[in-house]
Design a protein around this motif. Structure first.
Motif, PDB file in Angstrom:
ATOM      1  N   ASN A   1       0.896  -0.950  -0.229  1.00 51.05           N
ATOM      2  CA  ASN A   1       0.015  -0.038   0.267  1.00 51.05           C
ATOM      3  C   ASN A   1       1.167   1.360  -0.433  1.00 51.05           C
ATOM      4  O   ASN A   1       1.612   1.580  -1.158  1.00 51.05           O
ATOM      5  CB  ASN A   1      -0.606   0.263   0.822  1.00 51.05           C
ATOM      6  CG  ASN A   1      -2.105   0.938   1.029  1.00 51.05           C
ATOM      7  OD1 ASN A   1      -2.009   1.210  -0.345  1.00 51.05           O
ATOM      8  ND2 ASN A   1      -3.076   1.294   2.047  1.00 51.05           N
ATOM      9  N   ALA A   2       0.387   1.955   1.022  1.00 51.90           N
ATOM     10  CA  ALA A   2       1.581   3.302   1.088  1.00 51.90           C
ATOM     11  C   ALA A   2       3.123   2.461   1.470  1.00 51.90           C
ATOM     12  O   ALA A   2       4.184   1.698   2.127  1.00 51.90           O
ATOM     13  CB  ALA A   2       0.676   3.979   2.015  1.00 51.90           C
TER      14      ALA A   2
ATOM     15  N   ASN B   1       5.721  10.397   1.476  1.00 53.51           N
ATOM     16  CA  ASN B   1       5.195   9.718   1.632  1.00 53.51           C
ATOM     17  C   ASN B   1       4.531   9.202   0.398  1.00 53.51           C
ATOM     18  O   ASN B   1       3.873  10.345  -0.658  1.00 53.51           O
ATOM     19  CB  ASN B   1       4.121   8.890   2.490  1.00 53.51           C
ATOM     20  CG  ASN B   1       2.908   9.707   2.547  1.00 53.51           C
ATOM     21  OD1 ASN B   1       2.619  10.213   1.911  1.00 53.51           O
ATOM     22  ND2 ASN B   1       3.017   9.660   4.667  1.00 53.51           N
TER      23      ASN B   1
ATOM     24  N   THR C   1       1.004   6.755  -1.380  1.00 51.93           N
ATOM     25  CA  THR C   1      -0.210   5.721  -2.207  1.00 51.93           C
ATOM     26  C   THR C   1       0.199   4.780  -2.934  1.00 51.93           C
ATOM     27  O   THR C   1       1.016   5.422  -4.388  1.00 51.93           O
ATOM     28  CB  THR C   1      -1.935   6.232  -2.005  1.00 51.93           C
ATOM     29  OG1 THR C   1      -1.486   7.043  -3.218  1.00 51.93           O
ATOM     30  CG2 THR C   1      -1.371   7.236  -1.042  1.00 51.93           C
ATOM     31  N   ARG C   2      -0.444   3.303  -3.805  1.00 48.89           N
ATOM     32  CA  ARG C   2      -0.356   2.794  -3.922  1.00 48.89           C
ATOM     33  C   ARG C   2      -0.939   3.577  -5.990  1.00 48.89           C
ATOM     34  O   ARG C   2      -0.052   3.575  -6.505  1.00 48.89           O
ATOM     35  CB  ARG C   2      -1.298   1.629  -4.225  1.00 48.89           C
ATOM     36  CG  ARG C   2      -0.737   0.603  -5.172  1.00 48.89           C
ATOM     37  CD  ARG C   2      -1.222  -0.596  -4.770  1.00 48.89           C
ATOM     38  NE  ARG C   2      -0.850  -1.307  -5.942  1.00 48.89           N
ATOM     39  CZ  ARG C   2      -0.235  -2.453  -6.317  1.00 48.89           C
ATOM     40  NH1 ARG C   2       0.631  -2.052  -4.978  1.00 48.89           N
ATOM     41  NH2 ARG C   2       0.336  -3.040  -6.428  1.00 48.89           N
TER      42      ARG C   2
ATOM     43  N   ARG D   1      -0.739   9.038  -4.890  1.00 45.19           N
ATOM     44  CA  ARG D   1      -1.132  10.533  -4.204  1.00 45.19           C
ATOM     45  C   ARG D   1      -0.167  10.727  -3.253  1.00 45.19           C
ATOM     46  O   ARG D   1       0.500   9.909  -2.710  1.00 45.19           O
ATOM     47  CB  ARG D   1      -2.808  10.329  -3.715  1.00 45.19           C
ATOM     48  CG  ARG D   1      -2.596  11.895  -3.359  1.00 45.19           C
ATOM     49  CD  ARG D   1      -4.101  11.825  -2.665  1.00 45.19           C
ATOM     50  NE  ARG D   1      -3.960  11.065  -1.721  1.00 45.19           N
ATOM     51  CZ  ARG D   1      -5.299   9.795  -1.246  1.00 45.19           C
ATOM     52  NH1 ARG D   1      -5.561   9.570  -2.381  1.00 45.19           N
ATOM     53  NH2 ARG D   1      -5.247   9.234  -0.026  1.00 45.19           N
ATOM     54  N   THR D   2       1.131  12.083  -3.652  1.00 45.12           N
ATOM     55  CA  THR D   2       1.936  12.119  -2.448  1.00 45.12           C
ATOM     56  C   THR D   2       2.121  13.044  -1.454  1.00 45.12           C
ATOM     57  O   THR D   2       0.821  14.106  -1.891  1.00 45.12           O
ATOM     58  CB  THR D   2       3.225  12.299  -2.960  1.00 45.12           C
ATOM     59  OG1 THR D   2       2.422  13.973  -4.525  1.00 45.12           O
ATOM     60  CG2 THR D   2       3.449  11.249  -4.368  1.00 45.12           C
ATOM     61  N   ASN D   3       2.856  13.030  -0.909  1.00 53.41           N
ATOM     62  CA  ASN D   3       3.206  13.830   0.538  1.00 53.41           C
ATOM     63  C   ASN D   3       4.054  14.008   0.848  1.00 53.41           C
ATOM     64  O   ASN D   3       5.193  13.562   1.231  1.00 53.41           O
ATOM     65  CB  ASN D   3       1.852  13.631   1.609  1.00 53.41           C
ATOM     66  CG  ASN D   3       1.541  14.269   2.899  1.00 53.41           C
ATOM     67  OD1 ASN D   3       0.937  15.504   2.884  1.00 53.41           O
ATOM     68  ND2 ASN D   3       2.256  13.830   4.319  1.00 53.41           N
TER      69      ASN D   3
ATOM     70  N   ASN E   1       5.527   0.253  -8.980  1.00 56.90           N
ATOM     71  CA  ASN E   1       4.970  -0.906  -8.341  1.00 56.90           C
ATOM     72  C   ASN E   1       5.209  -2.691  -8.929  1.00 56.90           C
ATOM     73  O   ASN E   1       5.582  -3.673  -8.417  1.00 56.90           O
ATOM     74  CB  ASN E   1       3.365  -0.917  -8.264  1.00 56.90           C
ATOM     75  CG  ASN E   1       3.007   0.219  -7.639  1.00 56.90           C
ATOM     76  OD1 ASN E   1       3.504   0.599  -6.902  1.00 56.90           O
ATOM     77  ND2 ASN E   1       1.306   1.113  -8.441  1.00 56.90           N
TER      78      ASN E   1
ATOM     79  N   ASN F   1       4.011  -0.343   4.343  1.00 51.91           N
ATOM     80  CA  ASN F   1       2.652  -1.129   4.616  1.00 51.91           C
ATOM     81  C   ASN F   1       2.312  -2.545   3.680  1.00 51.91           C
ATOM     82  O   ASN F   1       1.657  -1.612   2.209  1.00 51.91           O
ATOM     83  CB  ASN F   1       1.341  -0.250   3.826  1.00 51.91           C
ATOM     84  CG  ASN F   1      -0.048  -0.563   5.757  1.00 51.91           C
ATOM     85  OD1 ASN F   1      -1.003  -0.192   4.945  1.00 51.91           O
ATOM     86  ND2 ASN F   1       0.344  -0.897   6.309  1.00 51.91           N
TER      87      ASN F   1
END
Length: 118
Positions: free
Chosen positions: A32-33, A50, A52-53, A56-58, A73, A98
């Motif tokens: 996942n993330a 981080n 997401t799969r 989406r970034t942060n 991936n 994760n």
């Protein structure tokens, strides 16, 4: 068993760039993330970025506009492109993911040292 291995750290002068990689291996069902954290001497570990799969970034405010996180991936690998590095970026950088193995769990790598000289 699952393993995360970081690579790409090193010594760089202020203003320089580095690219970190985090490769996940083992009997992985799904990831996942994924994220990058760092810990400087005498400080707490903090989130750098981080993803997401779905992509989406942060980002932490301190690295916004200088660092870029991405992932492949198919290769179970995350990357952190770090530009315009400064001495405050000096830290051990850790990868976290994760991962679904026998159940969903967070896994950590052992870290890679990044040292930025002034």
């Amino acid at each position: 068993q699952v393993q995360l291995v970081e690579s790409g750290g090193g010594f760089v002068q202020s203003g320089g760039s580095l690219r970190l990689s985090c490769a996940a291996s083992g009997s992985i069902v799904r990831i996942n993330a994924m994220g990058w954290y760092r810990q400087a001497p005498g400080k707490q570990r903090e989130l750098v970025a981080n993803i997401t799969r779905g992509g989406r970034t942060n980002y932490a405010e301190s690295v916004q506009g200088r660092f870029s996180i991405s992932r492949d991936n198919a290769k179970n690998t995350a990357y952190l492109e770090m530009n315009r590095l400064n001495p405050e970026d000096t830290a051990v950088y850790y990868c976290k993911a994760n991962i679904l193995y026998t159940r969903w769990d967070d896994y950590w790598g052992r870290g890679t040292q990044v040292t930025v000289s002034s």
